[in-house]
Scaffold this motif. Structure first.
Motif, short mmCIF file in Angstrom:
data_model
loop_
_atom_site.label_atom_id
_atom_site.label_comp_id
_atom_site.label_asym_id
_atom_site.label_seq_id
_atom_site.Cartn_x
_atom_site.Cartn_y
_atom_site.Cartn_z
N PRO A 115 0.80 -1.23 0.00
CA PRO A 115 0.00 0.00 0.00
C PRO A 115 0.83 1.27 0.00
O PRO A 115 0.34 2.33 -0.41
CB PRO A 115 -0.84 -0.12 1.28
CG PRO A 115 -0.11 -1.13 2.13
CD PRO A 115 0.56 -2.06 1.19
N GLU A 116 2.09 1.21 0.43
CA GLU A 116 2.94 2.40 0.44
C GLU A 116 3.76 2.56 -0.83
O GLU A 116 4.48 3.53 -1.00
CB GLU A 116 3.89 2.35 1.65
CG GLU A 116 3.19 2.24 2.99
CD GLU A 116 2.19 3.37 3.20
OE1 GLU A 116 2.55 4.53 2.91
OE2 GLU A 116 1.06 3.08 3.65
N ASP A 117 3.65 1.59 -1.74
CA ASP A 117 4.36 1.69 -3.02
C ASP A 117 3.68 2.72 -3.92
O ASP A 117 2.58 3.22 -3.61
CB ASP A 117 4.36 0.33 -3.74
CG ASP A 117 5.09 -0.75 -2.95
OD1 ASP A 117 5.69 -0.43 -1.91
OD2 ASP A 117 5.04 -1.91 -3.38
N ILE A 118 4.30 3.00 -5.05
CA ILE A 118 3.70 3.89 -6.06
C ILE A 118 3.83 3.23 -7.42
O ILE A 118 4.92 2.79 -7.82
CB ILE A 118 4.36 5.27 -6.08
CG1 ILE A 118 4.25 5.96 -4.72
CG2 ILE A 118 3.74 6.16 -7.16
CD1 ILE A 118 4.92 7.32 -4.64
N ALA A 119 2.72 3.13 -8.13
CA ALA A 119 2.72 2.64 -9.51
C ALA A 119 2.77 3.84 -10.44
O ALA A 119 1.94 4.75 -10.33
CB ALA A 119 1.48 1.80 -9.79
N VAL A 120 3.75 3.86 -11.34
CA VAL A 120 3.91 4.95 -12.31
C VAL A 120 3.66 4.37 -13.69
O VAL A 120 4.33 3.42 -14.10
CB VAL A 120 5.31 5.59 -12.21
CG1 VAL A 120 5.44 6.74 -13.21
CG2 VAL A 120 5.56 6.11 -10.79
N LEU A 121 2.72 4.96 -14.41
CA LEU A 121 2.22 4.36 -15.64
C LEU A 121 2.25 5.34 -16.80
O LEU A 121 1.88 6.50 -16.66
CB LEU A 121 0.77 3.90 -15.44
CG LEU A 121 0.53 2.93 -14.28
CD1 LEU A 121 -0.86 3.11 -13.73
CD2 LEU A 121 0.74 1.51 -14.75
N GLU A 122 2.69 4.85 -17.95
CA GLU A 122 2.45 5.57 -19.20
C GLU A 122 1.21 4.96 -19.84
O GLU A 122 1.10 3.73 -19.97
CB GLU A 122 3.63 5.42 -20.14
CG GLU A 122 3.40 6.09 -21.50
CD GLU A 122 4.46 5.74 -22.53
OE1 GLU A 122 4.11 5.66 -23.71
OE2 GLU A 122 5.63 5.54 -22.14
N LEU A 123 0.27 5.79 -20.26
CA LEU A 123 -0.98 5.30 -20.83
C LEU A 123 -1.18 5.88 -22.23
O LEU A 123 -1.07 7.09 -22.44
CB LEU A 123 -2.18 5.69 -19.95
CG LEU A 123 -2.18 5.10 -18.53
CD1 LEU A 123 -3.40 5.58 -17.77
CD2 LEU A 123 -2.12 3.58 -18.56
N SER A 124 -1.48 5.01 -23.18
CA SER A 124 -1.77 5.43 -24.55
C SER A 124 -3.25 5.73 -24.71
O SER A 124 -4.08 5.37 -23.86
CB SER A 124 -1.37 4.33 -25.53
OG SER A 124 -2.26 3.22 -25.40
N SER A 125 -3.59 6.37 -25.81
CA SER A 125 -5.01 6.64 -26.09
C SER A 125 -5.78 5.34 -26.23
O SER A 125 -6.96 5.25 -25.86
CB SER A 125 -5.15 7.47 -27.36
OG SER A 125 -4.56 6.81 -28.48
N PHE A 126 -5.13 4.29 -26.75
CA PHE A 126 -5.81 3.00 -26.94
C PHE A 126 -6.12 2.35 -25.59
O PHE A 126 -7.17 1.74 -25.42
CB PHE A 126 -4.95 2.07 -27.79
CG PHE A 126 -4.49 2.68 -29.07
CD1 PHE A 126 -5.37 3.35 -29.90
CD2 PHE A 126 -3.16 2.60 -29.44
CE1 PHE A 126 -4.93 3.92 -31.08
CE2 PHE A 126 -2.72 3.17 -30.62
CZ PHE A 126 -3.61 3.84 -31.45
N GLN A 127 -5.21 2.48 -24.63
CA GLN A 127 -5.48 1.95 -23.30
C GLN A 127 -6.57 2.75 -22.59
O GLN A 127 -7.34 2.21 -21.81
CB GLN A 127 -4.19 1.97 -22.46
CG GLN A 127 -3.16 0.95 -22.90
CD GLN A 127 -1.83 1.16 -22.22
OE1 GLN A 127 -1.32 2.27 -22.18
NE2 GLN A 127 -1.25 0.10 -21.70
N LEU A 128 -6.63 4.04 -22.87
CA LEU A 128 -7.55 4.93 -22.16
C LEU A 128 -8.96 4.94 -22.73
O LEU A 128 -9.89 5.42 -22.07
CB LEU A 128 -7.00 6.36 -22.16
CG LEU A 128 -5.82 6.61 -21.22
CD1 LEU A 128 -5.13 7.92 -21.56
CD2 LEU A 128 -6.31 6.65 -19.77
#
Length: 461
Positions: free
Chosen positions: A164-177
């Motif tokens: 729970p204290e971690d951080i997820a950092v994500l790149e998101l494309s238009s297709f994923q969104l």
């Protein structure tokens, strides 16, 4: 729903995975490890798939394969996971939905079950570098960071290892969104310009997809927006959470700005002199500005300064490959749109030899022409868009064929060889295609790797 609960739920249902690619193979392994009945579908025949060892592994796991023509026929599984590159509204999916199937994706489920804070980045240009800077800054500050998404690393299969204290950092494309109905706690939109119009129905749909990165935030969310960009500036009116601006060219009311050669938080403090940024180009100043706006309050200014002095960038993004016979060769294969190539050209103080061209995404190349006239000493073209780039250059004000020769009709290796022949010691040769790679390569990474192999094989003198 927790990750464990989701796995238990999947165990009670049938699942189809459409697209046996980077984002879905770990998902197939995860589900089969937990006894889920999986059908994996891919448009490539077994002969053309190119990885029979993987297909044999999946079969040994009990996966039912549907390959080649008709791979989407009769989809009737309870849950159908689509690859990001496949539109969610194709007839096969619509028919399955009518029969009661749920159409989803690896990223949509990750947002549902992820146990930690999420920071996500999207945009037309700069999103991979910005995402990487954010992740590395957080790591330097001591956080446990999980970097993934469109950057090439799916995270759903690793969710069980996250705290729970971690951080997820994500790149998101238009297709994923396109079909996302959840947003991260911190959302960043670097900029927007026409892109991927070969798959999206138009600019309106492309913009609407990008907006899903923030539309589902609540009042506690943070939205980082580029005040210099007309599209992103307009999003503030719809934001439910706090808007944090970054601006290099315009006067934003607050947020991160450029003042007296330094990146500052307006009305508060100076964070980073741009002279400390190792990455070349003013567009990378903007990438740092977006990242600083995202991690403000999480990462110290001293950590940011120390990192910026040593971070050399991300592969395939104005990446120095080698110096051969006094000529520097740069790999900017990520540049799959005119705006990205423009940013690359502006990163150099001298005129360059540009290798450009590739798959046609139906983009407007007119804005690229004047930039080529201003920043390029010789233009070498290859691929399907060669004619469009030539036409845009020849139509640009000030174009003089005596000062800017254009070479085309070349294959990829021939383009590099032509650039080598005309280059002189002190010159810069850059692959910055302004086009996607799919006319000759599987993706921009393969294109960039091929370029690097060819460059490294060039004679030293």
């Amino acid at each position: 729903m927790t990750f464990t609960q989701w796995l238990e739920e999947m165990g009670r249902h049938t699942v189809a995975i459409v697209g046996i690619g980077v984002s879905n193979v770990p998902l197939i392994r995860l589900l089969t490890d937990h006894g889920v009945r999986v059908t994996a579908c891919d448009k490539q025949t077994r002969e053309k798939f190119g990885n029979d060892a993987l297909l044999r592994e999946l079969e040994e796991r009990g996966v039912r394969l549907r390959l080649g023509e008709g791979y989407l026929d009769g989809l009737d599984q309870d849950y159908i996971f689509r690859s990001p590159g496949i539109r969610p509204d194709i007839p096969a999916f619509e028919a399955a939905k009518a029969r009661g199937s749920v159409i989803t994706s690896e990223m949509e489920v990750f947002f549902e079950v992820c146990p930690c804070k999420k920071i996500a980045v999207t945009g037309s240009d700069g999103k991979t570098t910005t995402t990487t800077i954010i992740a590395r800054l957080l790591e330097a500050q001591g956080y446990t960071v999980h970097l993934g998404g469109n950057i090439g690393h799916p995270l759903l299969a690793e969710t069980g290892e996250m705290g729970p204290e971690d951080i997820a950092v994500l790149e998101l494309s238009s297709f994923q969104l396109m079909t996302m109905r959840r947003s991260p706690e911190i959302a960043v939109i670097t900029n927007l310009a026409p892109n991927h119009l070969d798959i999206h129905k138009g600019m309106e749909e492309y913009v609407a997809a990008k907006e899903n990165i923030y539309l589902w935030q609540d009042e506690g969310g943070r939205l980082v927006l580029n005040h210099d960009n007309d599209y992103t500036r307009s999003f503030a009116a719809k934001a439910k959470g706090t808007v944090t601006w970054f601006a290099r060219q315009t006067e934003a009311p607050s947020g991160v700005a450029l003042e007296n050669g330094a990146i500052v938080v307006k009305g508060d403090r100076t964070v980073l002199p741009v002279s400390d940024i190792l990455l070349p180009g003013v567009h990378n100043w903007e990438n740092y500005m977006a990242a600083i706006a995202a991690v403000d309050g999480l990462v110290s200014d001293e950590t940011i300064r120390t990192f910026a002095r040593t971070f050399g960038g991300v592969e395939h993004r104005i990446e120095l490959v080698a110096e051969k016979a006094g000529v520097r060769y740069y790999n900017d294969s990520i540049a799959s749109s005119p705006s990205r190539t423009i940013a690359g050209l502006r990163s150099f103080r001298q005129k360059v030899i540009l290798i450009a061209g590739g798959y046609d995404k139906h983009l407007d190349y007119a804005p690229l022409g004047p930039e080529i006239v201003s920043h390029v000493k010789a233009l070498v073209l290859t691929g399907a868009t060669a004619g469009k780039i030539r036409a845009a250059t020849e139509a640009a004000p000030g174009y003089d064929p005596a000062l800017l020769p254009i070479y085309d009709g070349l294959d990829f290796a021939g383009a590099l060889e032509q650039a080598r022949r005309i280059a002189r010691p002190g010159d810069v040769v850059i692959l910055s295609p302004a086009s996607a790679s799919f006319d000759q390569f599987k993706n921009f990474m393969v294109r960039g790797d091929t370029f690097k192999q060819l460059v490294r094989a060039l004679p030293e003198h």
